[in-house]
Design an enzyme around this catalytic site. Structure first.
Site, short mmCIF file in Angstrom:
data_model
loop_
_atom_site.label_atom_id
_atom_site.label_comp_id
_atom_site.label_asym_id
_atom_site.label_seq_id
_atom_site.Cartn_x
_atom_site.Cartn_y
_atom_site.Cartn_z
N ARG A 241 -2.30 -10.70 -0.02
CA ARG A 241 -1.61 -10.66 1.27
C ARG A 241 -0.23 -11.28 1.10
NH1 ARG A 241 -4.45 -7.19 2.58
NH2 ARG A 241 -5.88 -7.08 4.35
N GLU A 270 5.33 -7.67 6.90
CA GLU A 270 5.27 -6.21 6.80
C GLU A 270 5.57 -5.54 8.14
OE1 GLU A 270 1.72 -4.82 4.81
OE2 GLU A 270 2.02 -6.29 3.23
N HIS A 288 2.20 -1.61 0.16
CA HIS A 288 0.79 -1.90 0.54
C HIS A 288 -0.11 -0.67 0.32
CE1 HIS A 288 -1.73 -4.85 3.18
NE2 HIS A 288 -2.47 -4.26 2.26
C1 GLV Z 1 -6.02 -3.91 2.18
O1 GLV Z 1 -5.08 -4.59 2.09
C2 GLV Z 1 -7.32 -4.34 2.58
O2 GLV Z 1 -7.49 -5.51 2.95
O3 GLV Z 1 -8.24 -3.52 2.55
#
Ligand code: GLV
Length: 322
Positions: A241, A270, A288
């Site tokens: 993250r 983001e 991402h």
């Molecule tokens: C993606 O970032 C997830 O948490 O699945």
């Protein structure tokens, strides 16, 4: 007929699963993230029995208070830092996530980034497209090997463990890891070495890969001070993250040669990316997409649907967040 609201268009596999279970499925007609007000409005209007949500939906007390009649919010992601789980509990609403099905894909993407930054893949691509390639040169765009290096993992969950496995078995790397929980069986099985603090990992590793969840304790785990502990030849990879890394501090470290390079799939705010990072050659940025393969996004959609089906059948969802 139970009604399911899906906050944004997802792969058909998940929708089909819900329809085959006999539910009416309503998908947000706009292919974009709903604002919180819009989400609340939709939930009040549609009056669903369950919501299939995404990591871009901020699910807080206000949303849950407006979601009378909703039994479960099934988040189509392994991470659930977008959900105020305590507020959901207070409102008597279940929350589920989609662990497991994306482990291999995210581990693959981690290596895609690790290898790409060390072998200067994006930089080489930009170089070639710019017409700068005028023939093979003995010292052109020299990179770094991953094989037999020290790979340091922060967070030995499912994804972290898979990255350790590939690094040790595929690249003969020596792997060191930090986690709040030591796993001696795994250490023996793979040959990974435990370090009692993140600092020890940062000091020793040639590649540091982050696989922790976003918690108050992990926010800015990588800050200016900790970046200074890393080797000037080391690389930082983040597929967990964004807020785990202080992006401004990272930009400074990359500019000043504190570390050699970085690769990020996730960002602090983001979809915004720290503008200073965009100017640098020694970083790779992907938007991402670490779990974004056809196969895995279909499995994630199906698993989110399975969590809903279980909840609406009076069973415990297989991935209930407790
Ligand atoms: C993606 O970032 C997830 O948490 O699945």
């Amino acid at each position: 007929m139970p009604k399911i609201f899906v906050t944004r268009k997802i792969l058909e596999a998940g929708i089909k699963k819900l329809q085959n279970a006999g539910y009416e499925v309503e998908v947000n007609p706009e292919d974009r993230v709903l604002t919180k007000d819009e989400l609340i409005k939709q939930v009040k209007q549609v009056k669903p029995d369950a919501v299939l949500a995404l990591l871009t939906d901020k699910l807080d007390a206000e949303v849950f208070e407006a979601a009378a009649g909703v039994k479960i919010f099934a988040n189509m992601a392994v991470g659930f830092d977008n959900v105020d789980v305590a507020a959901a509990k207070k409102a008597g609403i279940m929350v589920a996530n989609t662990p497991g099905v994306l482990t291999d894909t995210v581990a693959e993407h981690t290596f895609a980034l690790m290898l790409a930054i060390a072998h200067r893949v994006s930089e080489g691509d930009r170089f070639a497209r710019a017409g700068k390639y005028h023939g093979w040169e003995p010292m052109m765009l020299l990179g770094t090997d991953l094989s037999q290096k020290v790979v340091g993992i922060l967070g030995l969950g499912r994804i972290g463990s898979r990255v350790v496995h590939h690094a040790a078995k595929g690249f003969d790397a020596r792997v060191i890891y930090y986690d709040v929980k030591r796993n001696e069986d795994f250490e023996k099985e793979i040959g990974a070495e435990f370090r009692a603090t993140p600092e020890e990992v940062l000091k020793e590793a040639d590649f540091v890969s982050i696989h922790v969840p976003l918690l108050s304790q992990t926010r800015h785990l990588i800050n200016a001070e900790r970046l200074k502990l890393m080797k000037p030849t080391a690389y930082l990879i983040n597929t967990s993250r964004g807020p785990v890394v202080d992006e401004k501090a990272l930009a400074e470290a990359l500019k000043n040669g504190i570390i050699k390079g970085a690769a990020l799939d996730v960002f602090e705010n983001e979809p915004a990316i720290e503008p200073e990072l965009l100017k640098l050659e020694n970083i790779i940025l992907t938007p991402h997409i670490a779990s974004a393969t056809e196969e895995t996004r279909a499995k994630m959609a199906e698993l989110a649907a399975e969590n809903i089906i279980a909840a609406l059948s009076g069973k415990e969802p297989p991935n209930l967040v407790k």
